[in-house]
Design a protein around this motif. Structure first.
Motif, PDB file in Angstrom:
ATOM      1  N   ALA A  67       0.683  -1.076  -0.008  1.00  0.00           N
ATOM      2  CA  ALA A  67      -0.086   0.064  -0.083  1.00  0.00           C
ATOM      3  C   ALA A  67       0.823   1.335  -0.117  1.00  0.00           C
ATOM      4  O   ALA A  67       0.571   2.370  -0.765  1.00  0.00           O
ATOM      5  CB  ALA A  67      -1.049  -0.156   1.222  1.00  0.00           C
ATOM      6  N   VAL A  68       1.947   1.205   0.974  1.00  0.00           N
ATOM      7  CA  VAL A  68       2.941   2.277   0.922  1.00  0.00           C
ATOM      8  C   VAL A  68       3.507   2.556  -0.503  1.00  0.00           C
ATOM      9  O   VAL A  68       3.635   3.468  -1.136  1.00  0.00           O
ATOM     10  CB  VAL A  68       4.020   2.134   1.873  1.00  0.00           C
ATOM     11  N   VAL A  69       3.972   1.514  -1.107  1.00  0.00           N
ATOM     12  CA  VAL A  69       4.370   1.798  -2.551  1.00  0.00           C
ATOM     13  C   VAL A  69       3.478   2.152  -3.677  1.00  0.00           C
ATOM     14  O   VAL A  69       3.797   3.120  -4.202  1.00  0.00           O
ATOM     15  CB  VAL A  69       4.871   0.374  -3.073  1.00  0.00           C
ATOM     16  N   VAL A  70       2.243   1.686  -3.580  1.00  0.00           N
ATOM     17  CA  VAL A  70       1.257   2.279  -4.289  1.00  0.00           C
ATOM     18  C   VAL A  70       0.975   3.842  -4.175  1.00  0.00           C
ATOM     19  O   VAL A  70       0.943   4.411  -5.188  1.00  0.00           O
ATOM     20  CB  VAL A  70       0.006   1.540  -4.336  1.00  0.00           C
ATOM     21  N   ILE A  71       0.932   4.123  -2.758  1.00  0.00           N
ATOM     22  CA  ILE A  71       0.696   5.628  -2.515  1.00  0.00           C
ATOM     23  C   ILE A  71       1.966   6.244  -3.066  1.00  0.00           C
ATOM     24  O   ILE A  71       1.642   7.518  -3.594  1.00  0.00           O
ATOM     25  CB  ILE A  71       0.352   5.850  -1.066  1.00  0.00           C
ATOM     26  N   GLY A  72       3.029   6.091  -2.905  1.00  0.00           N
ATOM     27  CA  GLY A  72       4.167   6.783  -3.137  1.00  0.00           C
ATOM     28  C   GLY A  72       4.315   6.708  -4.878  1.00  0.00           C
ATOM     29  O   GLY A  72       4.860   7.720  -5.343  1.00  0.00           O
ATOM     30  N   GLY A  73       3.911   5.531  -5.278  1.00  0.00           N
ATOM     31  CA  GLY A  73       4.181   5.537  -6.997  1.00  0.00           C
ATOM     32  C   GLY A  73       5.068   4.360  -7.169  1.00  0.00           C
ATOM     33  O   GLY A  73       6.197   4.232  -6.710  1.00  0.00           O
ATOM     34  N   MET A  74       4.558   3.324  -7.776  1.00  0.00           N
ATOM     35  CA  MET A  74       5.282   2.083  -8.172  1.00  0.00           C
ATOM     36  C   MET A  74       6.823   2.441  -8.878  1.00  0.00           C
ATOM     37  O   MET A  74       6.597   3.097  -9.987  1.00  0.00           O
ATOM     38  CB  MET A  74       4.544   1.167  -9.078  1.00  0.00           C
ATOM     39  N   GLY A  75       7.792   1.939  -8.530  1.00  0.00           N
ATOM     40  CA  GLY A  75       9.063   2.526  -8.788  1.00  0.00           C
ATOM     41  C   GLY A  75       9.635   3.648  -8.544  1.00  0.00           C
ATOM     42  O   GLY A  75      10.704   3.816  -8.740  1.00  0.00           O
ATOM     43  N   SER A  76       9.076   4.274  -7.684  1.00  0.00           N
ATOM     44  CA  SER A  76       9.613   5.838  -7.387  1.00  0.00           C
ATOM     45  C   SER A  76      10.505   5.494  -6.076  1.00  0.00           C
ATOM     46  O   SER A  76       9.992   5.058  -4.960  1.00  0.00           O
ATOM     47  CB  SER A  76       8.361   6.560  -7.029  1.00  0.00           C
ATOM     48  N   ILE A  77      11.584   5.777  -6.259  1.00  0.00           N
ATOM     49  CA  ILE A  77      12.658   5.717  -5.017  1.00  0.00           C
ATOM     50  C   ILE A  77      12.282   6.649  -4.068  1.00  0.00           C
ATOM     51  O   ILE A  77      12.129   6.462  -2.803  1.00  0.00           O
ATOM     52  CB  ILE A  77      14.167   5.647  -5.465  1.00  0.00           C
ATOM     53  N   LEU A  78      12.307   8.071  -4.421  1.00  0.00           N
ATOM     54  CA  LEU A  78      11.981   9.050  -3.454  1.00  0.00           C
ATOM     55  C   LEU A  78      10.652   8.931  -2.752  1.00  0.00           C
ATOM     56  O   LEU A  78      10.440   9.248  -1.658  1.00  0.00           O
ATOM     57  CB  LEU A  78      12.381  10.492  -3.904  1.00  0.00           C
ATOM     58  N   GLY A  79       9.743   8.498  -3.822  1.00  0.00           N
ATOM     59  CA  GLY A  79       8.458   8.174  -3.144  1.00  0.00           C
ATOM     60  C   GLY A  79       8.200   7.390  -2.039  1.00  0.00           C
ATOM     61  O   GLY A  79       7.479   7.380  -0.841  1.00  0.00           O
ATOM     62  N   SER A  80       9.088   6.194  -2.130  1.00  0.00           N
ATOM     63  CA  SER A  80       8.973   5.311  -1.107  1.00  0.00           C
ATOM     64  C   SER A  80       9.332   5.678  -0.006  1.00  0.00           C
ATOM     65  O   SER A  80       8.824   5.377   1.266  1.00  0.00           O
ATOM     66  CB  SER A  80       9.648   4.031  -1.584  1.00  0.00           C
ATOM     67  N   ILE A  81      10.420   6.430  -0.163  1.00  0.00           N
ATOM     68  CA  ILE A  81      11.116   6.965   1.082  1.00  0.00           C
ATOM     69  C   ILE A  81      10.323   7.800   2.045  1.00  0.00           C
ATOM     70  O   ILE A  81      10.063   7.633   3.236  1.00  0.00           O
ATOM     71  CB  ILE A  81      12.554   7.565   1.041  1.00  0.00           C
ATOM     72  N   ILE A 121      -7.946   6.921  -1.521  1.00  0.00           N
ATOM     73  CA  ILE A 121      -8.018   8.386  -1.743  1.00  0.00           C
ATOM     74  C   ILE A 121      -6.831   8.752  -3.007  1.00  0.00           C
ATOM     75  O   ILE A 121      -7.313   9.531  -3.882  1.00  0.00           O
ATOM     76  CB  ILE A 121      -7.888   9.326  -0.613  1.00  0.00           C
ATOM     77  N   VAL A 122      -5.621   8.525  -2.619  1.00  0.00           N
ATOM     78  CA  VAL A 122      -4.625   8.814  -3.623  1.00  0.00           C
ATOM     79  C   VAL A 122      -5.077   8.174  -5.264  1.00  0.00           C
ATOM     80  O   VAL A 122      -4.881   8.763  -6.134  1.00  0.00           O
ATOM     81  CB  VAL A 122      -3.286   8.159  -3.105  1.00  0.00           C
ATOM     82  N   LEU A 123      -5.484   6.942  -5.123  1.00  0.00           N
ATOM     83  CA  LEU A 123      -5.530   6.174  -6.566  1.00  0.00           C
ATOM     84  C   LEU A 123      -6.961   6.858  -7.248  1.00  0.00           C
ATOM     85  O   LEU A 123      -6.912   6.935  -8.335  1.00  0.00           O
ATOM     86  CB  LEU A 123      -6.165   4.652  -6.216  1.00  0.00           C
ATOM     87  N   LEU A 124      -7.748   7.557  -6.393  1.00  0.00           N
ATOM     88  CA  LEU A 124      -8.992   8.172  -7.157  1.00  0.00           C
ATOM     89  C   LEU A 124      -8.564   9.425  -7.665  1.00  0.00           C
ATOM     90  O   LEU A 124      -8.769   9.889  -8.584  1.00  0.00           O
ATOM     91  CB  LEU A 124      -9.955   8.352  -5.934  1.00  0.00           C
ATOM     92  N   VAL A 125      -7.437  10.049  -6.798  1.00  0.00           N
ATOM     93  CA  VAL A 125      -6.978  11.400  -7.360  1.00  0.00           C
ATOM     94  C   VAL A 125      -5.861  11.392  -8.164  1.00  0.00           C
ATOM     95  O   VAL A 125      -5.821  12.189  -9.260  1.00  0.00           O
ATOM     96  CB  VAL A 125      -6.508  12.385  -6.069  1.00  0.00           C
TER      97      VAL A 125
END
Length: 295
Positions: free
Chosen positions: A236-250, A281-285
């Motif tokens: 879920a954290v990976v999906v919220i940050g963006g799949m494959g996003s290094i900075l987003g995961s952190i 919510i993030v997936l909707l937006v």
């Protein structure tokens, strides 16, 4: 001592600390997933089992060979990372030209096998792992008590996450990795061994999970289900940050840990689902995630 909305500061900051600790593991594990998916396009559902392996290998090194925690932090990621390299070469490398679903099913099956083997050998009651003597005790900050080991986990996780981001985004090796993802044929024409680069990338992602497992061993009981209980939240954290996003995961890993901690203070009943509510919510937006790139 002041109170915020009737909440004593010890309770508030204690839950924020717990949220930061959880966020440290969310960040490390989601970072490993992001590295593997972002550079290999494989959804590694075995990541939770590899995290569990890291904790168990550290426990076995201590109890069977007398190898202490500090050496385990170095040796365990290497050992489990080598295991990941073998898995990649024997199994996962055959799936790169297929749909993502095949990789997910394979790694899900691997997770079940690994968890089953450890469950049959050690049971599910959990095994203790002692905090290293150098990190025993804690610090009284006035408004809260900070256990030394918890502080160490947060700092170590942050340092490793930022070092990984710097390596992938700011170094020549990281440029090779990103280029190999976009155009492996062209990169191979420059004399770079792309299959070896891909294999080492998967091994590195697995090593990150094992490192998190060693950090977790003194906090949580070492048991075969510890990865299964965590991996759904990490996805879920990976999906919220963006799949494959290094900075987003952190960022999302630490941020969602803090949000989860605050939710435990003000609305405890919602703490188990708040991350999934945010994901919806993030997936909707923004379906690509907060830091993801749209195709």
């Amino acid at each position: 001592m002041f109170e915020l909305l009737g909440i004593p500061p010890q309770a508030l900051f204690g839950q924020l600390l717990l949220g930061l600790i959880n966020g440290s593991f969310y960040a490390l594990l989601s970072l490993g997933l992001a590295v593997i998916f972002g550079l290999l396009n494989i959804i590694n559902f075995a990541h939770g089992a590899q995290y569990m392996m890291g904790a168990f290998v550290a426990w076995m090194l201590l109890n069977y060979l007398g190898v202490n925690y500090w050496w385990a932090l170095l040796l365990v990621p290497i050992a489990v990372g080598l295991f990941g390299i073998v898995i990649e070469r024997l199994l996962i490398s055959r799936l790169y030209h297929l749909d993502h679903l095949y990789g997910l099913l394979l790694t899900f099956g691997l997770a079940l096998i690994i968890q089953g083997l450890f469950r049959n050998q050690y049971g599910i009651s959990g095994l203790p792992y002692q905090i290293p003597q150098q990190l025993a005790g804690g610090q009284n900050l006035g408004f809260m008590f900070l256990p030394n080991y918890r502080g160490w986990v947060i700092v170590a996780s942050l340092v490793v996450c930022l070092a990984t981001w710097f390596m992938i985004e700011k170094t020549k090796l990281g440029a090779y990795l990103r280029a190999a993802t976009e155009n492996p044929t062209l990169v191979g024409a420059f004399g770079i061994n792309v299959p070896r680069l891909v294999t080492l990338t998967y091994g590195f992602g697995v090593a990150l999970a094992a490192f998190a497992g060693v950090l977790a061993a003194p906090i949580y009981s070492v048991n075969p289900n510890m990865g299964a209980d965590l991996i759904i939240v990490v996805f879920a954290v990976v999906v919220i940050g963006g799949m494959g996003s290094i900075l987003g995961s952190i960022i999302t890993g630490f941020g969602l840990g803090l949000i989860e901690g605050l939710t435990r203070v003000f609305y405890p009943e919602g703490s188990a689902v708040v991350i999934f509510v945010i994901m919806a919510i993030v997936l909707l937006v923004k379906p690509a995630g907060l830091f993801g790139r749209t195709a």
